[in-house]
Design a protein around this motif. Structure first.
Motif, short mmCIF file in Angstrom:
data_model
loop_
_atom_site.label_atom_id
_atom_site.label_comp_id
_atom_site.label_asym_id
_atom_site.label_seq_id
_atom_site.Cartn_x
_atom_site.Cartn_y
_atom_site.Cartn_z
N THR A 197 0.81 -1.22 0.00
CA THR A 197 0.00 0.00 0.00
C THR A 197 0.84 1.27 0.00
O THR A 197 0.50 2.24 -0.67
CB THR A 197 -0.94 0.00 1.23
OG1 THR A 197 -1.70 -1.21 1.23
CG2 THR A 197 -1.89 1.17 1.21
N ASP A 250 -2.01 9.73 2.76
CA ASP A 250 -3.20 8.92 2.49
C ASP A 250 -2.84 7.45 2.39
O ASP A 250 -3.52 6.59 2.95
CB ASP A 250 -3.90 9.38 1.22
CG ASP A 250 -4.64 10.70 1.39
OD1 ASP A 250 -4.87 11.12 2.55
OD2 ASP A 250 -5.00 11.31 0.36
N GLN A 258 -2.05 6.07 5.86
CA GLN A 258 -3.27 5.82 6.64
C GLN A 258 -3.99 4.58 6.14
O GLN A 258 -4.51 3.80 6.94
CB GLN A 258 -4.19 7.04 6.58
CG GLN A 258 -3.69 8.17 7.43
CD GLN A 258 -4.59 9.39 7.39
OE1 GLN A 258 -5.19 9.70 6.37
NE2 GLN A 258 -4.68 10.06 8.52
N GLU A 259 -4.01 4.38 4.84
CA GLU A 259 -4.63 3.18 4.29
C GLU A 259 -3.87 1.93 4.73
O GLU A 259 -4.48 0.91 5.08
CB GLU A 259 -4.69 3.25 2.77
CG GLU A 259 -5.41 2.07 2.17
CD GLU A 259 -5.52 2.14 0.65
OE1 GLU A 259 -5.80 1.08 0.06
OE2 GLU A 259 -5.33 3.21 0.07
N ALA A 282 -4.87 1.07 8.12
CA ALA A 282 -6.24 0.52 8.15
C ALA A 282 -6.30 -0.93 7.68
O ALA A 282 -7.10 -1.71 8.20
CB ALA A 282 -7.15 1.38 7.28
#
Length: 64
Positions: free
Chosen positions: A19, A46, A49-50, A53
């Motif tokens: 990612t 971004d 953060q992904e 997650a």
């Protein structure tokens, strides 16, 4: 943003590297996460953060 990783929790799935490869890597010997950039630039936040997650072990934490 500030990123921390808990190597003890890491299961070596590698989703973070897939990612956000500019922010994370894995150790060759056991696949445990290696944090390359604890304070990524805005254009990488971004993805970081992904990565947090999607981490199956919850080993990555992001804070503003």
């Amino acid at each position: 943003m500030r990123i921390t990783v808990d190597e003890e929790k890491c299961c070596g799935a590698g989703q973070c590297v897939l990612t956000a490869p500019e922010v994370f890597d894995q150790r060759d010997e056991d696949g445990v996460v290696v944090l390359l950039d604890a304070e990524p630039a805005a254009e990488r936040q971004d993805a970081a953060q992904e990565a947090a997650a999607v981490c199956p072990a919850g080993a990555i934490e992001t804070r503003p």
